[in-house]
Design a protein around this motif. Structure first.
Motif, PDB file in Angstrom:
ATOM      1  N   ILE A 169       0.824  -1.308  -0.053  1.00  0.00           N
ATOM      2  CA  ILE A 169       0.095   0.034  -0.060  1.00  0.00           C
ATOM      3  C   ILE A 169       0.733   0.983   0.142  1.00  0.00           C
ATOM      4  N   SER A 170       0.621   2.240  -0.848  1.00  0.00           N
ATOM      5  CA  SER A 170       1.524   3.264  -0.915  1.00  0.00           C
ATOM      6  C   SER A 170       1.275   4.321   0.159  1.00  0.00           C
ATOM      7  N   ARG A 171       2.014   5.257   0.395  1.00  0.00           N
ATOM      8  CA  ARG A 171       1.987   6.289   1.423  1.00  0.00           C
ATOM      9  C   ARG A 171       0.622   6.911   1.096  1.00  0.00           C
ATOM     10  N   GLU A 172       0.189   7.399  -0.241  1.00  0.00           N
ATOM     11  CA  GLU A 172      -0.587   7.993  -0.591  1.00  0.00           C
ATOM     12  C   GLU A 172      -1.933   7.371  -0.141  1.00  0.00           C
ATOM     13  N   GLN A 173      -1.909   6.022  -0.861  1.00  0.00           N
ATOM     14  CA  GLN A 173      -3.331   5.195  -0.591  1.00  0.00           C
ATOM     15  C   GLN A 173      -3.653   5.367   0.955  1.00  0.00           C
TER      16      GLN A 173
END
Length: 204
Positions: free
Chosen positions: A22-26
């Motif tokens: 999971i990305s930081r943005e997500q």
């Protein structure tokens, strides 16, 4: 995703794909959605400790009785209750006044009311648990809407979590939400009691 479908498909995931990411943005987007949860006086008695680094997840796993899902999930979010949320009373009063909900002349009254209402430590804790729980549920629904599985967890040692992550005294762990890619194929939601079984109208 349509709301009823989202509610029906959200399940507690026990097995996550260790390769899932999971990305930081997500993750920030999911947490942003969680902040839309309700809270008494809009005091937002919550804080989110997002654990994504592998070594930090292993430390959290140890504090959670070595439950594997914490290591395998892409992230684990410790949802914290804020005992001192009432100290934001000034910000809340300013916002209410600016948006026309509260006359300027009543701002000080509201601030005093909130400080008096939360002078009791029991009230501080109870409201923090309620608000953090609302936020955790909203977090799980937002994650599911973005294609991630979740699992709410209360099986952990709160003091060990506090010490491991150096959590300030005014915050305390309410629950952990693991987030990641579900390893199993989509499964049906577990048994739920009927409305007739869980509802009483107008008194017992």
């Amino acid at each position: 995703m349509e709301l009823n479908q989202l509610l029906e498909q959200r399940i507690s995931v026990n097995n996550f794909d260790p390769a899932g990411q999971i990305s930081r943005e997500q993750l920030e987007s999911i947490i942003q959605a969680a902040t839309s949860a309700p809270s008494a006086y809009n005091l937002q008695h919550w804080h989110f400790l997002a654990v994504t680094d592998k070594d930090r997840k292993l430390a959290l796993k140890q504090a959670a009785y070595n439950q594997q899902k914490i290591e395998d999930a892409a992230a684990a979010v410790v949802v914290l209750g804020d005992l001192k949320a009432f100290e934001k009373a000034g910000l809340i009063a300013d916002d209410l006044s600016a948006k026309g909900y509260l006359p300027e002349a009543y701002k000080d009254n509201l601030i005093n009311t909130l400080h008096n209402a939360y002078s009791n430590e029991s009230t501080q804790r109870e409201e923090a648990i309620r608000a953090a729980s609302f936020a955790a549920m909203t977090l799980m629904l937002a994650a599911k809407n973005d294609g991630f599985g979740t699992c709410p967890m209360t099986g952990f040692d709160p003091q060990a979590v506090r010490e491991t992550f150096n959590i300030p005294a005014h915050l305390f762990p309410v629950l952990i939400v693991t987030i990641g890619q579900e390893l199993e194929e989509t499964r049906p939601q577990k048994f739920r009691q009927s409305v007739e079984q869980v509802t009483t109208f107008n008194g017992f």
